[in-house]
Design an enzyme around this catalytic site. Structure first.
Site, PDB file in Angstrom:
ATOM      1  N   HIS A   1      10.149   7.330   7.734  1.00  0.00           N
ATOM      2  CA  HIS A   1      10.691   7.517   6.306  1.00  0.00           C
ATOM      3  C   HIS A   1      12.234   7.678   6.459  1.00  0.00           C
ATOM      4  O   HIS A   1      12.461   8.373   7.517  1.00  0.00           O
ATOM      5  CB  HIS A   1      10.196   8.530   5.860  1.00  0.00           C
TER       6      HIS A   1
ATOM      7  N   ASN B   1       9.909   4.457   2.678  1.00  0.00           N
ATOM      8  CA  ASN B   1       9.855   4.001   4.196  1.00  0.00           C
ATOM      9  C   ASN B   1      11.058   3.356   4.606  1.00  0.00           C
ATOM     10  O   ASN B   1      11.966   2.599   3.748  1.00  0.00           O
ATOM     11  CB  ASN B   1       8.622   3.110   4.458  1.00  0.00           C
TER      12      ASN B   1
ATOM     13  N   CYS C   1       5.174   9.789  -0.595  1.00  0.00           N
ATOM     14  CA  CYS C   1       3.891  10.399  -0.475  1.00  0.00           C
ATOM     15  C   CYS C   1       3.609  11.440  -1.442  1.00  0.00           C
ATOM     16  O   CYS C   1       4.281  12.147  -1.643  1.00  0.00           O
ATOM     17  CB  CYS C   1       3.735  11.040   1.339  1.00  0.00           C
TER      18      CYS C   1
ATOM     19  N   ARG D   1       0.953  -1.240  -0.048  1.00  0.00           N
ATOM     20  CA  ARG D   1       0.045  -0.106   0.042  1.00  0.00           C
ATOM     21  C   ARG D   1       0.797   1.422  -0.017  1.00  0.00           C
ATOM     22  O   ARG D   1       0.824   1.991  -1.032  1.00  0.00           O
ATOM     23  CB  ARG D   1      -0.946   0.000   1.323  1.00  0.00           C
ATOM     24  N   ASP D   2       1.483   1.526   1.126  1.00  0.00           N
ATOM     25  CA  ASP D   2       2.192   2.801   1.133  1.00  0.00           C
ATOM     26  C   ASP D   2       3.413   2.712   0.248  1.00  0.00           C
ATOM     27  O   ASP D   2       3.866   3.809  -0.218  1.00  0.00           O
ATOM     28  CB  ASP D   2       2.570   3.077   2.702  1.00  0.00           C
TER      29      ASP D   2
ATOM     30  N   HIS E   1       6.486   4.793  12.412  1.00  0.00           N
ATOM     31  CA  HIS E   1       6.403   4.726  11.036  1.00  0.00           C
ATOM     32  C   HIS E   1       7.468   5.720  10.647  1.00  0.00           C
ATOM     33  O   HIS E   1       7.096   6.981  10.732  1.00  0.00           O
ATOM     34  CB  HIS E   1       5.017   5.012  10.693  1.00  0.00           C
TER      35      HIS E   1
END
Length: 301
Positions: free
Chosen positions: A210, A250, A241, A17-18, A208
């Site tokens: 990056h 990430n 993003c 997803r991300d 989370h």
């Protein structure tokens, strides 16, 4: 010297997803399915599969319904991101039982991302979260720009903690607190997560990070010392993003797993199988995979 470290860490894999949402090239749906299957074989038990968002704004997620229909696993926690009522209604039409919602601490980021202020976003989300919990869904709240914003700069810790309080009061099961543009320093990571861990004792707390400035592993180490034992990571370090200029991928799952296992912390992830999963998606990416562990592996096979 003894570090205050957990015996075991849970890795939440966000690559499908991300990780893929910011890819310029559309990754074929069958490849995504193979990628997800490979990640499962590697031992990843929690995963963000896809997003129910507008294909107009995030074309990569246009196949979300098919991904969910074909990739759910009853033995795993499979999470689908749904940013609004329309997305939630699409989730209700599937068998998925875990949902992620998100809000940026920064008003500017929120307006760029979903055209709403943080306050208005929360007003919309609270009844949605209530409805999800009444139906026994697992609800994950993703807190974007928890440390820094690409438009506003440094975010006050108190603002991030206040937003987390709102989500916990609304009934979420998990807070995923994100350094969206990869600007947090290790002392800032420790400070915020120490306070969150002390206050929210009954809520799952996930960090989370990056890796924009190559500080993700350092931030993970200090977060471990603050008591955090759950981390979002992305196989191959994929990600970014669309609404956060300058944000890179990430923290790479393989680099994080390697570091933790070297430290004697169990992750349950098989690195060789993780490499095989990355190899499935790699030919379809618009960028090179730059994680240290992957580059070394690629040179030695």
């Amino acid at each position: 010297m003894m570090l205050n470290l957990p015996e075991k860490v849970t890795i939440i894999e966000v690559g499908p997803r991300d990780g893929l949402q910011n890819e310029k090239l559309f990754v074929p749906t069958e490849i995504k399915k193979q990628f997800i299957a490979g990640l499962r074989k590697a031992g990843l038990q929690e995963m963000e599969l896809t997003s129910f968002v507008s294909p107009k704004w995030v074309p990569q997620m246009g196949d979300a319904a098919e991904i969910v229909a074909d990739c759910l696993d009853q033995n795993s926690r499979d999470i689908v991101l749904a940013p609004n009522r329309k997305g939630i209604d699409r989730v209700y039409s599937t068998d998925c039982k875990a949902v992620a919602v998100f809000v940026g601490v920064s008003n500017s980021f929120n307006l760029k991302n979903i055209n709403k202020t943080t306050h208005d976003s929360m007003a919309e989300l609270k009844p949605i979260i209530k409805g999800l919990k009444e139906r026994n869904y697992f609800v994950r709240a993703c807190i974007s720009t928890a440390f820094y914003c690409p438009y506003e700069g440094k975010i006050n810790e108190s603002d991030t903690i206040s937003l987390c309080r709102e989500f916990v009061a609304a009934g979420v099961d998990e807070l995923s607190v994100a350094d969206t543009i990869g600007m947090a320093a290790p002392n800032e990571a420790y400070s915020l997560f120490y306070q969150l861990k002390a206050e929210f004792t009954d809520t799952l707390l996930t960090a989370h990070f990056h890796d924009t400035r190559k500080l993700a592993l350092a931030n993970i180490l200090t977060s471990l010392q603050a008591g955090i034992d759950r981390f979002d990571t992305s196989a191959g370090g994929l990600g970014g993003c669309p609404f956060a200029p300058g944000a890179s991928g990430n923290a790479a799952t393989e680099d994080v797993v390697y570091m933790l296992e070297r430290m004697g912390i169990q992750t349950g992830v098989d690195l060789s199988r993780l490499m095989e999963a990355i190899d499935v998606v790699r030919p379809h990416l618009s960028r090179q995979i730059e994680s240290g562990y992957y580059r070394l592996h690629a040179q030695t096979v």
